[in-house]
Enzyme design. Structure first.
Site, PDB file in Angstrom:
ATOM      1  N   CYS A 275      -1.678  -6.121   2.819  1.00 25.45           N
ATOM      2  CA  CYS A 275      -0.716  -4.932   2.293  1.00 25.45           C
ATOM      3  C   CYS A 275       0.577  -5.428   2.442  1.00 25.45           C
ATOM      4  O   CYS A 275       1.083  -5.477   3.559  1.00 25.45           O
ATOM      5  CB  CYS A 275      -1.131  -3.380   2.774  1.00 25.45           C
ATOM      6  SG  CYS A 275       0.018  -2.418   2.244  1.00 25.45           S
TER       7      CYS A 275
ATOM      8  N   CYS B 166       2.562  -6.810  -4.615  1.00 20.89           N
ATOM      9  CA  CYS B 166       1.880  -5.908  -3.942  1.00 20.89           C
ATOM     10  C   CYS B 166       0.156  -6.264  -4.126  1.00 20.89           C
ATOM     11  O   CYS B 166       0.027  -6.778  -5.486  1.00 20.89           O
ATOM     12  CB  CYS B 166       2.102  -4.263  -4.426  1.00 20.89           C
ATOM     13  SG  CYS B 166       0.737  -3.126  -4.096  1.00 20.89           S
TER      14      CYS B 166
END
Length: 267
Positions: free
Chosen positions: A74, A185
């Site tokens: 992440c 992302c």
């Protein structure tokens, strides 16, 4: 009985499954323990301290499971928490992710690179330092797309809904001269088909799953911690809805749709 010494892969939700896919491809003998902090998704609009505390809680859980490594799959959590994680667990192999700015800087012909990410990633000092270090002569266009995270969490990754979600942000960066696009992302690779259609086949899209998997293999090999035999396995856990994670793992990766919920102490 839980398998000892798994490789922990952690994300705010299902986006990190794109990194888990790359790790599974390159390390097929390992037991992969995926943790989706879905009760707290999305991270991108939360404070750095909030994200840091969630990352530390997940790390503590992985250590309780005797994990031999933790991949923070992440970008937002890496930016907010990687230093704190390494300080708390200095003996654990901990690998973060970061947007692929360096390869994009090498690929661009126009000198303009577009980066899609969450607000938290783009606002972080770690990301600013990465850009300054790897692409000081390149013009970097930033486009926060927190709505894309929710798009993937809903499983709307194909068809008209996905195309509509990505069209305007992609057009915006191309209109400003970007000729290479960074998927900053780990959720965004699941929208790759829609993004590529909007950008055109000549525009490269860069993500980080494969480089992270190679770095993990190198660090485990250097410490003599690679699994020597076995078929490997994937275990799915979440702080949120286990059935929902199972459905998404089946949709996104074709994995058996079985997941469990973490004990309340870690949620």
């Amino acid at each position: 009985m839980p398998a000892p010494f798994p490789l922990g892969v952690y994300d705010s939700g299902v986006g990190g499954l794109s990194v888990l896919r790359a790790i599974r491809d390159i390390l097929p003998r390992e037991h992969l323990l995926y943790v989706a902090d879905s009760a707290h998704v999305p991270y991108g609009e939360k404070t750095q301290e909030y994200v840091r505390q969630r990352a530390l809680a997940v790390a503590d859980y992985l250590v309780s499971r005797q994990a031999k490594a933790m991949v923070v799959a992440c970008n937002t959590a890496t930016a907010a928490a990687i230093a704190a994680l390494r300080a708390r667990h200095p003996d654990l192999v901990i690998i973060g992710v970061e947007p692929a700015i360096k390869p994009a800087a090498h690929l661009t012909r126009s000198g303009v690179v577009g980066v899609f990410a969450t607000t938290g990633t783009l606002a972080s000092p770690k990301f600013a330092a990465l850009v300054q270090r790897e692409a000081p002569e390149i013009r970097i266009l930033f486009r926060p797309c927190p709505e894309w995270v929710l798009q993937v969490e809903r499983g709307e990754i194909h068809g008209a809904a996905a195309a509509a979600a990505v069209a305007a942000p992609v057009r915006e960066l191309l209109a400003e001269g970007a000729d290479a696009l960074v998927l900053g992302c780990t959720h965004f690779p699941f929208l790759r088909e829609a993004i590529q259609d909007a950008a055109g086949s000549a525009v490269p899209l860069l993500e980080t799953g494969a480089p992270v998997a190679r770095r993990l293999r190198h660090q485990l090999q250097a410490r003599g911690r690679l699994a020597a035999d076995g078929a490997g396995a994937v275990e799915l856990t979440t702080t949120g809805d286990a059935a929902a994670l199972g459905r998404m793992a089946a949709l996104l990766l074709g994995l058996p749709g079985v997941a469990t919920r973490l004990p309340a102490a870690w949620c």
